[in-house]
Write an enzyme that holds these catalytic residues in place. Structure first.
Site, PDB file in Angstrom:
ATOM      1  N   CYS A   1      -2.344   8.843   2.648  1.00 19.18           N
ATOM      2  CA  CYS A   1      -1.997   8.403   1.296  1.00 19.18           C
ATOM      3  C   CYS A   1      -3.116   8.704   0.310  1.00 19.18           C
ATOM      4  O   CYS A   1      -2.864   8.891  -0.872  1.00 19.18           O
ATOM      5  CB  CYS A   1      -1.634   6.926   1.291  1.00 19.18           C
ATOM      6  SG  CYS A   1      -2.880   5.896   2.053  1.00 19.18           S
TER       7      CYS A   1
ATOM      8  N   GLU B   1       0.887  -1.173   0.000  1.00 21.57           N
ATOM      9  CA  GLU B   1       0.000   0.000   0.000  1.00 21.57           C
ATOM     10  C   GLU B   1       0.918   1.216   0.000  1.00 21.57           C
ATOM     11  O   GLU B   1       1.452   1.599   1.039  1.00 21.57           O
ATOM     12  CB  GLU B   1      -0.856  -0.003   1.272  1.00 21.57           C
ATOM     13  CG  GLU B   1      -1.856  -1.125   1.338  1.00 21.57           C
ATOM     14  CD  GLU B   1      -3.103  -0.832   0.508  1.00 21.57           C
ATOM     15  OE1 GLU B   1      -3.427   0.349   0.296  1.00 21.57           O
ATOM     16  OE2 GLU B   1      -3.724  -1.798   0.055  1.00 21.57           O
TER      17      GLU B   1
HETATM   18  P1  NAD Z   1      10.076   6.595   4.304  1.00 17.74           P
HETATM   19  O1  NAD Z   1       9.770   6.078   2.972  1.00 17.74           O
HETATM   20  O2  NAD Z   1      11.497   6.584   4.749  1.00 17.74           O
HETATM   21  O3  NAD Z   1       9.264   5.805   5.422  1.00 17.74           O
HETATM   22  C1  NAD Z   1       7.891   5.509   5.323  1.00 17.74           C
HETATM   23  C2  NAD Z   1       7.598   4.424   6.360  1.00 17.74           C
HETATM   24  O4  NAD Z   1       8.285   3.245   5.974  1.00 17.74           O
HETATM   25  C3  NAD Z   1       8.134   4.747   7.759  1.00 17.74           C
HETATM   26  O5  NAD Z   1       7.214   4.309   8.725  1.00 17.74           O
HETATM   27  C4  NAD Z   1       9.426   3.974   7.880  1.00 17.74           C
HETATM   28  O6  NAD Z   1       9.698   3.558   9.195  1.00 17.74           O
HETATM   29  C5  NAD Z   1       9.165   2.796   7.000  1.00 17.74           C
HETATM   30  N1  NAD Z   1      10.390   2.314   6.385  1.00 17.74           N
HETATM   31  C6  NAD Z   1      11.349   3.058   5.808  1.00 17.74           C
HETATM   32  N2  NAD Z   1      12.328   2.274   5.334  1.00 17.74           N
HETATM   33  C7  NAD Z   1      11.964   1.001   5.615  1.00 17.74           C
HETATM   34  C8  NAD Z   1      12.553  -0.264   5.372  1.00 17.74           C
HETATM   35  N3  NAD Z   1      13.707  -0.398   4.701  1.00 17.74           N
HETATM   36  N4  NAD Z   1      11.919  -1.360   5.838  1.00 17.74           N
HETATM   37  C9  NAD Z   1      10.734  -1.270   6.467  1.00 17.74           C
HETATM   38  N5  NAD Z   1      10.110  -0.096   6.720  1.00 17.74           N
HETATM   39  C10 NAD Z   1      10.721   1.017   6.289  1.00 17.74           C
HETATM   40  O7  NAD Z   1       9.553   8.054   4.357  1.00 17.74           O
HETATM   41  P2  NAD Z   1       9.066   8.989   5.508  1.00 17.74           P
HETATM   42  O8  NAD Z   1       9.864  10.225   5.459  1.00 17.74           O
HETATM   43  O9  NAD Z   1       8.915   8.320   6.825  1.00 17.74           O
HETATM   44  O10 NAD Z   1       7.641   9.269   4.933  1.00 17.74           O
HETATM   45  C11 NAD Z   1       7.510  10.095   3.802  1.00 17.74           C
HETATM   46  C12 NAD Z   1       6.964   9.404   2.630  1.00 17.74           C
HETATM   47  O11 NAD Z   1       6.473   8.118   2.922  1.00 17.74           O
HETATM   48  C13 NAD Z   1       5.778  10.197   2.167  1.00 17.74           C
HETATM   49  O12 NAD Z   1       6.174  11.054   1.157  1.00 17.74           O
HETATM   50  C14 NAD Z   1       4.818   9.184   1.693  1.00 17.74           C
HETATM   51  O13 NAD Z   1       5.027   9.000   0.319  1.00 17.74           O
HETATM   52  C15 NAD Z   1       5.221   7.903   2.313  1.00 17.74           C
HETATM   53  N6  NAD Z   1       4.288   7.394   3.304  1.00 17.74           N
HETATM   54  C16 NAD Z   1       3.175   6.815   2.845  1.00 17.74           C
HETATM   55  C17 NAD Z   1       2.270   6.321   3.736  1.00 17.74           C
HETATM   56  C18 NAD Z   1       0.992   5.712   3.264  1.00 17.74           C
HETATM   57  O14 NAD Z   1       0.019   5.700   4.018  1.00 17.74           O
HETATM   58  N7  NAD Z   1       0.957   5.148   2.070  1.00 17.74           N
HETATM   59  C19 NAD Z   1       2.516   6.406   5.101  1.00 17.74           C
HETATM   60  C20 NAD Z   1       3.699   7.005   5.535  1.00 17.74           C
HETATM   61  C21 NAD Z   1       4.586   7.474   4.611  1.00 17.74           C
END
Ligand code: NAD
Length: 477
Positions: free
Chosen positions: A281, A247
């Site tokens: 999202c 997702e």
């Molecule tokens: P990010 O991509 O670094 O992290 C998003 C989430 O994924 C965080 O909770 C993080 O802990 C987790 N994550 C990151 N790297 C991971 C890995 N290697 N393995 C497992 N989990 C991992 O970005 P961010 O700065 O935390 O969030 C910003 C971006 O993330 C936003 O621009 C948005 O696109 C996306 N996001 C989307 C949703 C959603 O509901 N689809 C939720 C949160 C963040």
């Protein structure tokens, strides 16, 4: 249960903290101050989580689905009693208002309940005529990775269907907003879930996902987060051919046609867009308005955005709290600067508020050129672009002009126009004349770069099942 200010990992039925575990700080986004910590799982914690999940697998999968469902229903009732305190914890670490946090917990309770109620029926054999049937079986141990924006409901949407299907879970909660994972896992623990069936870890995300997904014990990966991280995880999962439910991000359009009732459309967009400071999202991010209504819409939308009361998330008068972390503020600055440098106009908002906390006001951009980053990168914050369109074909083309395909919204009473847009929009979900997010009983999933697989409803449970096709030469039994 763990102390509210020091969140622990939960492995094989026990909360654990201390030892050689490092701790990670939890920051209050309204003050930018550290106010709690979370234990980081060690490699041996992860190995123990894998081993205990695998050990519990047979017992859990062979337990009658009705009993699995009863445990989920009991956990829902227990979680419901904690909502007030849990919503305060979530608001303090995430920045959403207490009303938003309580509403999110209510949806998490509903999700546990829905999956509990339907566990038996969705685990039953499905007849396919007299000589054939489908026998659903649990796929096995699940690795679930959940983000910080809606940590309560997004955890429930992964844990509840996996457990209903008969799969043990290793959950990685969001380090920046860990309390929801703790409250939900504790509710399951109190409802009598056997040791090993649910394990909760926190830590450095990349280390945890690499370790868990490199294990052949894990059979399913479910992740909510950014497209970039989703792709990294799917690449890791390819080695063991683990099933993936991804997702990912969205960049949702709203098409406002010339017959739209602005008295309904503007408040609906404003309320849904600025919930959780736009960090959803499926939040609308690009508004396309019929040229004849454009000026009126823009004036009303700008007025609605200016009326949003920004403040401390625990103040009942606040409509919108801070963003969750400094990374989101940097993203808002970068996207706004880029759009303005390319010729966009700021109708309202557009700069960080001069006060402590990660506060970014509702922002409306117009005249945004098509190559501006804000039209292509997921804004994931309280920024909206507004642009006019001449006819519905053009609106559909513009709406589809991103790599994402999660949600789309439209406002019109005209049946032909509705049909054209429902058919033409590349999105996993289309809402007509109102804005709606996920619900416990319906499937939700993206297309294009927004991911694949489904959460919610029957398909949410099927995501964690093998549908074993049984062909009988005679009749069964
Ligand atoms: P990010 O991509 O670094 O992290 C998003 C989430 O994924 C965080 O909770 C993080 O802990 C987790 N994550 C990151 N790297 C991971 C890995 N290697 N393995 C497992 N989990 C991992 O970005 P961010 O700065 O935390 O969030 C910003 C971006 O993330 C936003 O621009 C948005 O696109 C996306 N996001 C989307 C949703 C959603 O509901 N689809 C939720 C949160 C963040």
């Amino acid at each position: 249960m763990s102390d509210a200010m020091s969140h622990e990992v939960f492995i094989n039925g026990k909360w654990r903290v201390g030892g050689s575990r490092a701790t990670l700080p939890v920051i209050n986004p309204a003050t930018e101050k550290v106010f709690a910590s979370v234990a980081s799982a060690t490699v041996s914690d992860l190995d123990e989580a894998l081993a205990s999940a695998e050990l519990s697998r047979k017992g859990w999968s062979s337990r009658p689905a009705k009993e699995r469902g009863e445990i989920l229903a009991a956990a829902a009732r227990i979680l419901a009693t904690k909502i007030e305190a849990a919503a305060r914890d979530l608001s303090a670490e995430q920045g959403k208002t207490i009303a938003e946090a309580a509403g999110e917990y209510a949806r998490a309770v509903e999700t546990l309940e829905w999956n509990g109620t339907h566990a038996e029926e969705l685990s039953a054999p499905i007849p396919m005529g007299p000589n054939r049937m489908i026998v659903p079986e649990p796929l096995g141990v699940v690795a679930a990775f959940t983000p910080w924006n809606y940590p309560a409901v997004l955890i429930a949407r992964k844990l509840a269907p996996a457990l209903a299907a008969g799969c043990p879970v290793i959950l990685k909660g969001a380090e920046e907003a860990p309390s929801a994972a703790v409250h939900i896992v504790e509710s399951l623990h109190q409802s009598g879930i056997p040791d090993g069936v649910v394990n909760l870890v926190f830590g450095v995300p990349v280390h945890i996902s690499r370790h868990l997904l490199s294990s052949p014990i894990v059979k399913v990966l479910t992740f909510t987060g950014s497209t970039a991280v989703g792709k990294q995880l799917a690449t890791l999962a390819a080695n063991n051919l683990q099933r993936c439910i991804l997702e990912l991000g969205g960049h949702s359009p709203v098409i406002v046609c010339e017959d739209a009732d602005l008295g309904k459309a503007v408040p609906a967009i404003s309320e849904y867009k600025f919930e959780c400071a736009g960090q959803s999202c499926n939040a609308p991010s690009r508004i396309l308005v019929a040229r004849t209504l454009y000026d009126e819409f823009l004036s009303r939308m700008t007025e609605a955005a200016r009326k949003i009361r920004i403040g401390l998330p625990d103040d009942a008068a606040t409509d919108m709290g801070p963003m969750a972390n400094a990374r989101r503020i940097e993203a808002m600055q970068r996207l706004t600067k880029d759009a303005v440098e390319r010729g966009a106009r700021i109708e309202t908002g557009g700069a960080r508020l001069d006060r402590p906390g990660f506060y970014w006001p509702p922002t409306i951009l117009t005249g945004v050129p098509k190559d501006a980053r804000v039209l292509h990168e997921e804004p994931f914050g309280p920024i909206l672009t507004v642009a006019p369109f001449e006819d519905i074909e053009e609106a559909i083309e513009e709406a589809n002009a991103t790599d994402y395909g999660l949600a789309a919204y439209l406002f019109t009473g005209a049946a032909d126009a509705q049909k054209m847009m429902i058919n033409g929009l590349s999105a996993g979900a289309v809402s007509v004349n109102y804005l709606k997010g996920v619900s416990a009983d319906a499937p939700y999933g993206g297309v294009k770069q927004s991911g694949y697989g489904y959460e919610g409803g029957e398909l949410g449970v099927r995501s964690f099942q093998i549908l074993k096709m049984v062909n009988g030469l005679g009749s069964f039994g």
